[in-house]
Write a protein that holds these residues in place. Structure first.
Motif: not given
Length: 242
Positions: A64-76, A115-121
């Motif tokens: 959960a905490d790692m997911a938050s970090l990833v989403v914040w990276c996306m948002a900024v 607006k923040y679609k993320m590709e999982f490489a």
């Protein structure tokens, strides 16, 4: 404040760990205001890392905490994100991490989620995600030193096929071999979580010029901690070994 084996470190500045104190998690304002704040935070910084590494040296990683970090990276607005733990837990449970990221993407970004679609490489079905602004890789130690070994083997094959001479091997050649295999630019910034002052094998070749910021833990990490690290990175002077 707003907002995928031990490594031997050289004594000089590029690898110096910078410690940032943890802040308490604050109760967020209305979701729309928070999303607007994150976007403005990213635009307000003088520079933003293109590729950020999130390195967990703790024994109990939190999805959960790692997911938050990833989403914040996306948002900024960070384009590439690498998640790493030295036990390979996140990589072995890649689908669990991605489910949590997609869940928080909806919860934290709300209607802006599209607006923040993320590709999982390194997801088998990555081609189902289109129009991606950010790309995520989940890494483990096998993607570090083992990647260097594989690049060396590829070069030896080129020599055996007489496409290269052994005298062609230099720093730039190895860098090109590793870059073509990795598919990501080198990390500009690594956030290292935990008490160990080492990145524990995270892409040892690629982080020779990377700014590394150490935080006490990724558990219960707040957006204020995350943005404080970004602000520190934006203010730092990188001398590129000079």
């Amino acid at each position: 404040a707003a907002a995928s084996c031990a490594l031997l470190l050289p004594a000089a500045g590029a690898f110096a760990f910078r410690k940032v104190g943890a802040a308490r998690r604050r109760r967020p304002a209305a979701a729309a205001q928070v999303r607007q704040r994150w976007r403005l935070d990213g635009r307000a910084l003088p520079k933003l890392p293109v590729h950020m590494g999130l390195v967990v040296t703790e024994e109990e990683p939190s999805y959960a905490d790692m997911a938050s970090l990833v989403v914040w990276c996306m948002a900024v607005g960070i384009s590439y994100v690498s998640v790493y733990d030295h036990n390979g837990i996140f990589k072995r449970n890649n689908s669990r991490l991605m489910d949590e990221i997609l869940k928080q993407q909806q919860e934290l970004l709300g209607l802006d989620c599209s607006k923040y679609k993320m590709e999982f490489a390194n997801q088998d079905k990555a081609d189902e995600v289109l129009n991606c602004q950010s790309t995520l890789k989940v890494l483990s130690p096998e993607d570090g030193k083992a990647g260097i070994v594989k690049a060396a083997q590829n070069f030896c094959q080129l020599v055996a096929q007489q496409q290269r001479r052994y005298t062609d091997l230099d720093v730039n050649m190895l860098d090109n071999l590793l870059s073509s295999a990795n598919g990501f630019p080198d990390p500009d910034l690594v956030l290292k979580f935990g008490p160990v002052d080492s990145t524990l094998g995270f892409l040892p070749w690629h982080i020779r010029l990377t700014e590394i910021i150490s935080l006490p833990s990724h558990l219960n990490i707040s957006y204020e901690d995350f943005f404080s690290a970004l602000h520190h990175y934006a203010a730092c002077e990188q001398r590129w070994g000079k």
